[in-house]
Design a protein around this motif. Sequence first.
Motif, PDB file in Angstrom:
ATOM      1  N   PRO A 133       0.885  -1.301   0.125  1.00  0.00           N
ATOM      2  CA  PRO A 133      -0.121   0.061  -0.146  1.00  0.00           C
ATOM      3  C   PRO A 133       0.832   1.334  -0.051  1.00  0.00           C
ATOM      4  CG  PRO A 133      -0.840  -1.613   1.643  1.00  0.00           C
ATOM      5  CD  PRO A 133       0.498  -2.244   1.055  1.00  0.00           C
ATOM      6  N   VAL A 134       0.395   2.322  -0.629  1.00  0.00           N
ATOM      7  CA  VAL A 134       1.095   3.555  -0.804  1.00  0.00           C
ATOM      8  C   VAL A 134       1.487   3.938   0.521  1.00  0.00           C
ATOM      9  CG1 VAL A 134       1.016   5.902  -1.579  1.00  0.00           C
ATOM     10  CG2 VAL A 134      -0.211   4.058  -2.910  1.00  0.00           C
ATOM     11  N   HIS A 135       0.784   4.216   1.709  1.00  0.00           N
ATOM     12  CA  HIS A 135       1.202   4.807   2.811  1.00  0.00           C
ATOM     13  C   HIS A 135       2.390   3.944   3.602  1.00  0.00           C
ATOM     14  CE1 HIS A 135      -1.790   1.823   4.397  1.00  0.00           C
ATOM     15  NE2 HIS A 135      -1.055   1.968   5.566  1.00  0.00           N
ATOM     16  N   ILE A 136       2.271   2.619   3.207  1.00  0.00           N
ATOM     17  CA  ILE A 136       3.227   1.708   3.804  1.00  0.00           C
ATOM     18  C   ILE A 136       4.676   2.122   3.073  1.00  0.00           C
ATOM     19  CG2 ILE A 136       4.235  -0.652   4.152  1.00  0.00           C
ATOM     20  CD1 ILE A 136       1.786   0.246   5.961  1.00  0.00           C
ATOM     21  N   LYS A 137       4.541   2.188   1.678  1.00  0.00           N
ATOM     22  CA  LYS A 137       5.797   2.387   1.054  1.00  0.00           C
ATOM     23  C   LYS A 137       6.329   3.498   1.515  1.00  0.00           C
ATOM     24  CE  LYS A 137       4.590   0.332  -3.518  1.00  0.00           C
ATOM     25  NZ  LYS A 137       4.123   0.516  -4.958  1.00  0.00           N
ATOM     26  N   ASP A 138       5.660   4.581   1.768  1.00  0.00           N
ATOM     27  CA  ASP A 138       6.102   5.923   2.274  1.00  0.00           C
ATOM     28  C   ASP A 138       6.745   5.873   3.438  1.00  0.00           C
ATOM     29  OD1 ASP A 138       4.951   7.083  -0.251  1.00  0.00           O
ATOM     30  OD2 ASP A 138       3.193   7.844   0.830  1.00  0.00           O
ATOM     31  N   GLN A 139       6.279   5.017   4.287  1.00  0.00           N
ATOM     32  CA  GLN A 139       6.766   4.915   5.742  1.00  0.00           C
ATOM     33  C   GLN A 139       8.166   3.867   5.552  1.00  0.00           C
ATOM     34  OE1 GLN A 139       5.531   6.070   8.616  1.00  0.00           O
ATOM     35  NE2 GLN A 139       7.532   5.568   9.229  1.00  0.00           N
ATOM     36  N   ASN A 140       7.968   2.881   4.642  1.00  0.00           N
ATOM     37  CA  ASN A 140       9.372   2.255   4.418  1.00  0.00           C
ATOM     38  C   ASN A 140      10.577   3.025   4.060  1.00  0.00           C
ATOM     39  OD1 ASN A 140       8.065  -0.069   5.156  1.00  0.00           O
ATOM     40  ND2 ASN A 140       7.736  -0.783   3.063  1.00  0.00           N
ATOM     41  N   LYS A 141      10.112   4.201   3.102  1.00  0.00           N
ATOM     42  CA  LYS A 141      11.253   4.940   2.743  1.00  0.00           C
ATOM     43  C   LYS A 141      11.675   5.856   3.637  1.00  0.00           C
ATOM     44  CE  LYS A 141       9.291   5.306  -2.244  1.00  0.00           C
ATOM     45  NZ  LYS A 141       8.642   6.258  -3.312  1.00  0.00           N
ATOM     46  N   ARG A 142      11.158   6.056   4.695  1.00  0.00           N
ATOM     47  CA  ARG A 142      11.306   7.118   5.760  1.00  0.00           C
ATOM     48  C   ARG A 142      12.166   6.400   6.796  1.00  0.00           C
ATOM     49  NH1 ARG A 142       6.376   9.697   4.772  1.00  0.00           N
ATOM     50  NH2 ARG A 142       5.336   8.413   6.438  1.00  0.00           N
ATOM     51  N   GLY A 143      12.381   5.048   6.628  1.00  0.00           N
ATOM     52  CA  GLY A 143      13.222   4.320   7.424  1.00  0.00           C
ATOM     53  C   GLY A 143      12.263   3.396   8.316  1.00  0.00           C
ATOM     54  N   GLY A 144      10.909   3.213   7.964  1.00  0.00           N
ATOM     55  CA  GLY A 144      10.056   2.273   8.664  1.00  0.00           C
ATOM     56  C   GLY A 144       9.589   2.581   9.721  1.00  0.00           C
ATOM     57  N   PHE A 145       8.819   2.079  10.586  1.00  0.00           N
ATOM     58  CA  PHE A 145       8.060   2.141  11.467  1.00  0.00           C
ATOM     59  C   PHE A 145       8.746   2.132  12.986  1.00  0.00           C
ATOM     60  CE2 PHE A 145       4.969   0.686   8.464  1.00  0.00           C
ATOM     61  CZ  PHE A 145       3.997   1.458   8.651  1.00  0.00           C
ATOM     62  N   ALA A 146       8.506   3.358  13.623  1.00  0.00           N
ATOM     63  CA  ALA A 146       9.291   3.490  14.716  1.00  0.00           C
ATOM     64  C   ALA A 146       8.772   2.527  16.089  1.00  0.00           C
ATOM     65  CB  ALA A 146       9.413   5.129  15.352  1.00  0.00           C
ATOM     66  N   HIS A 147       8.050   1.817  15.777  1.00  0.00           N
ATOM     67  CA  HIS A 147       7.354   0.877  16.958  1.00  0.00           C
ATOM     68  C   HIS A 147       7.339  -0.492  16.511  1.00  0.00           C
ATOM     69  CE1 HIS A 147       3.763   0.563  14.586  1.00  0.00           C
ATOM     70  NE2 HIS A 147       3.686   1.930  14.343  1.00  0.00           N
ATOM     71  N   ASP A 148       7.160  -1.483  17.376  1.00  0.00           N
ATOM     72  CA  ASP A 148       7.047  -2.886  17.067  1.00  0.00           C
ATOM     73  C   ASP A 148       5.717  -3.343  16.920  1.00  0.00           C
ATOM     74  OD1 ASP A 148       9.741  -3.819  17.751  1.00  0.00           O
ATOM     75  OD2 ASP A 148       9.303  -2.783  19.625  1.00  0.00           O
ATOM     76  N   PHE A 149       5.666  -4.634  16.220  1.00  0.00           N
ATOM     77  CA  PHE A 149       4.355  -5.051  15.861  1.00  0.00           C
ATOM     78  C   PHE A 149       4.428  -6.436  16.537  1.00  0.00           C
ATOM     79  CE2 PHE A 149       5.049  -2.302  12.371  1.00  0.00           C
ATOM     80  CZ  PHE A 149       3.743  -1.587  12.453  1.00  0.00           C
ATOM     81  N   ASP A 150       2.998  -6.755  16.938  1.00  0.00           N
ATOM     82  CA  ASP A 150       3.067  -8.275  17.620  1.00  0.00           C
ATOM     83  C   ASP A 150       2.789  -9.354  16.376  1.00  0.00           C
ATOM     84  OD1 ASP A 150       0.326  -8.104  16.961  1.00  0.00           O
ATOM     85  OD2 ASP A 150      -0.260  -8.027  19.182  1.00  0.00           O
ATOM     86  N   GLU A 151       2.527 -10.400  16.671  1.00  0.00           N
ATOM     87  CA  GLU A 151       2.243 -11.497  15.507  1.00  0.00           C
ATOM     88  C   GLU A 151       0.964 -11.291  14.836  1.00  0.00           C
ATOM     89  OE1 GLU A 151       0.914 -13.528  19.492  1.00  0.00           O
ATOM     90  OE2 GLU A 151       2.105 -11.877  18.739  1.00  0.00           O
ATOM     91  N   TYR A 152       0.016 -10.416  15.390  1.00  0.00           N
ATOM     92  CA  TYR A 152      -1.292 -10.238  14.483  1.00  0.00           C
ATOM     93  C   TYR A 152      -1.198  -8.944  13.820  1.00  0.00           C
ATOM     94  CZ  TYR A 152      -2.567 -13.644  18.056  1.00  0.00           C
ATOM     95  OH  TYR A 152      -2.611 -14.599  19.108  1.00  0.00           O
ATOM     96  N   GLY A 153      -0.177  -8.085  14.191  1.00  0.00           N
ATOM     97  CA  GLY A 153       0.075  -6.646  13.579  1.00  0.00           C
ATOM     98  C   GLY A 153      -0.381  -5.605  14.378  1.00  0.00           C
ATOM     99  N   PHE A 154      -0.736  -5.958  15.537  1.00  0.00           N
ATOM    100  CA  PHE A 154      -0.894  -4.791  16.559  1.00  0.00           C
ATOM    101  C   PHE A 154       0.418  -3.843  16.595  1.00  0.00           C
ATOM    102  CE2 PHE A 154      -4.635  -7.374  17.719  1.00  0.00           C
ATOM    103  CZ  PHE A 154      -5.690  -6.418  17.669  1.00  0.00           C
ATOM    104  N   LYS A 155       0.096  -2.659  16.755  1.00  0.00           N
ATOM    105  CA  LYS A 155       1.340  -1.750  17.388  1.00  0.00           C
ATOM    106  C   LYS A 155       1.630  -1.841  18.455  1.00  0.00           C
ATOM    107  CE  LYS A 155      -0.546   1.256  13.465  1.00  0.00           C
ATOM    108  NZ  LYS A 155      -1.197   2.491  12.881  1.00  0.00           N
ATOM    109  N   ILE A 156       2.791  -1.874  19.014  1.00  0.00           N
ATOM    110  CA  ILE A 156       3.375  -2.106  20.287  1.00  0.00           C
ATOM    111  C   ILE A 156       4.217  -0.922  20.319  1.00  0.00           C
ATOM    112  CG2 ILE A 156       4.573  -3.330  21.934  1.00  0.00           C
ATOM    113  CD1 ILE A 156       4.143  -5.803  20.325  1.00  0.00           C
ATOM    114  N   PHE A 157       3.531   0.212  21.037  1.00  0.00           N
ATOM    115  CA  PHE A 157       4.400   1.517  21.209  1.00  0.00           C
ATOM    116  C   PHE A 157       5.424   1.424  22.430  1.00  0.00           C
ATOM    117  CE2 PHE A 157       0.585   2.803  18.717  1.00  0.00           C
ATOM    118  CZ  PHE A 157       1.182   3.455  17.575  1.00  0.00           C
ATOM    119  N   ASP A 158       5.181   0.626  23.295  1.00  0.00           N
ATOM    120  CA  ASP A 158       6.016   0.602  24.330  1.00  0.00           C
ATOM    121  C   ASP A 158       6.040  -0.907  25.023  1.00  0.00           C
ATOM    122  OD1 ASP A 158       7.516   0.920  26.707  1.00  0.00           O
ATOM    123  OD2 ASP A 158       6.488   2.414  27.595  1.00  0.00           O
ATOM    124  N   SER A 159       7.226  -1.650  24.730  1.00  0.00           N
ATOM    125  CA  SER A 159       7.353  -2.935  25.085  1.00  0.00           C
ATOM    126  C   SER A 159       7.748  -3.018  26.482  1.00  0.00           C
ATOM    127  CB  SER A 159       8.629  -3.463  24.101  1.00  0.00           C
ATOM    128  OG  SER A 159       9.920  -2.704  24.378  1.00  0.00           O
TER     129      SER A 159
END
Length: 523
Positions: free
Chosen positions: A167-193
Motif C-alpha cells: 500500500p502507498v502509505h506503507i511504501k512511504d513509511q518504508n522510504k522514511r526508514g520504517g515504523f518506529a514501533h514494534d508489531f506483534d504476531e497479529y499486526g498490532f502496534k506496540i508503542f512501548d514494549s
Amino acid sequence: MNSKPMSYDSLRTLLPYLEANKRIELVSRVPSLRSMEKRVPFNIDYLKYDPDSTTINGTEYKVGVIRQYGGDQMAKIHNDLKSDQSGAFERQDKFLQGFLKHFQFLNSDGNFKNKKAKVAYYAFLKDYTTGESSSRKKHPNDKSAPWKNELTKLLDFYQSYPRQDTPVHIKDQNKRGGFAHDFDEYGFKIFDSLRTGEHGDQQELSDLERQYEETKQLYMDTEKLYMMDSSGLNFKNEDKMMECYNYLWQHTQKEQEDYIKELLKLEKRLADHKTLVEMFLDDLQPYYNRKYNIPLEYTPYIQLSVNGKATEVVKYNQQLHCALRHVSLFNRKDPVKINILAVDQELRVPPGLKFKVRELRLLGNLFLICDSLKPLIDDSSYPIEEIVVMKTADNGYHHETIRTARSLKIWCTVWLPTLLVLPNKNVEIGPANMLSVEDYVELIESWMNKEMDIGTTWEFHVRFHRTLTRLMDAIPHGNMVGATERYIPLPLTYSAVLHISYHHKPTLYDKDRWILKMVIENV
C-alpha cells in the motif's frame, strides 16, 4: 611500498583515541576485533537516545520496521494453500478457515461438518461476488445469521488477500526508514514494549469500523465524480469523455484552466481518501488476524539507517530497542565514558551496562527518566557535574539526581514554588521562565531567611530591562554601602552577603537579553 600490518598491542593502544563512530565502523567491518574492542575504554563526546534511534557525536543510528508485501510471505501463504489436500477450500478463501471453525462450519479435521454447512457457505460467497462490486457493498446486520455479517466484513477487509503490492502509505513509511514501533504476531502496534497487556478492545474496534465505513463512503462518493478509471490514464467511459470535451469546447481558456485545476484537486482528494481507507484497513486487520488466526500478509524486517541512509536489513526477530542497543558497541564490561548524555525517554539497555557521565540533558518526564538512569549511570558519576533540563511537563525537580547536581540549567518554563525548594548551589534559568518582579522579591527574601552555602550562584536570563529596574527599585536596600543602579549587596550574617546584580548580555537572536545574578559570598 611494503605495508606492515598493525600489531595487536598497537591497535589496542590506538582504539581509545579513535572517534566513536569510526570505531563502530571498524568493528562492524572486522568482527574479529570485537572481543578485544570490548576490553578497551570507549569514550563518546555526545550521546542522544530517542525512541527509535541513537545519535553518537552527530551520527544518527536509526532502526525501524519495514513491511514488504508479496515475496517471501506471499510464497509462504500460497505454499500453505497448496499443501491443503482436503479439497474443502478454494485457494482464495483458505485464510477463512479460522472463521469457519469459529462458527462451527468445520469439524476437527478441518472439513465441512456436513453438506448443508458447505452449501450455505458457498451460496453466500456466490451471492457476495455477484452484482455490485464488493468494495461498494455495505456490511449487513442480519441478526438471524451473525456469521453472514462477520463474513461480509472479512471479505471486505481482506480483498485480494494476500496483497502483492505494498500500500502507498506503507511504501512511504518504508522510504522514511520504517515504523518506529514494534508489531506483534497479529499486526498490532506496540508503542512501548515495557508495558504489557492485550492490545485492542471492542470499543476501539467499533470506532475503527465506523471510521472505516465513513471514509469508504467518502471515497466512493468522490469516485463517482471522478472521470478517469483506476489507472488515471483513461476515461471511465465514453459519457465521461464527452462531458469533459464538451465543457472544454464551450468555455473560455480561463474557464478551461479552472476546470482542469478542479479535476486535479478531485484526483488528489480521491487519492487521499483511498490512502485513508487503506490506513483504517491496516488498523482493522489485526483484530481479525487475532480472532480467526489469519496470517500476516506482509513480511516485517528491521532496517538500520545511518544518517538517513539504509545500511542493513535483517529479519524481524527481536524488538526494536534490542536491535538498536546492539548497534553501538555498548555491551562491554567497563563503563562507557560519555561527556554529554541526552535523554527524552526511559532507557532500555543491556543488563550490566554502565555509563560514566559528566553532563545530562533531559527532555520529558524528569522523575521517570532519572529513575531509569539510576542503574545505568556509574556511581562515580554522582553527583552529576551538570544537568540541563530542556523541556518537561512534570515537577520532577525533587528527584535526588537533579537535587544533587553540581550545576543545574533550566531552559524551559519554571515556576516560583519549584525554585523556592531547589537546593542546588549553581543554577541557571533560561529566558522561558515566567517569574514576575514579585516572584524575584519573594525568592530573595527566602534566601535571606535561610542558611545558604557560600558560593551559591544563580543566574536568570531576563528578556526586558524594565523588569530588572523595577526589581532593583522593589528591593528594600536603603542607603546600602556599595549599592548602585545595577548592584545591591544585602547582608545575611556577619560573614556572608547576598550580592544582587545584573548586566546586559545580547545574543544573536535576542538583542535585549539581560542576566540577573544572585551570589552568596564572604564579607
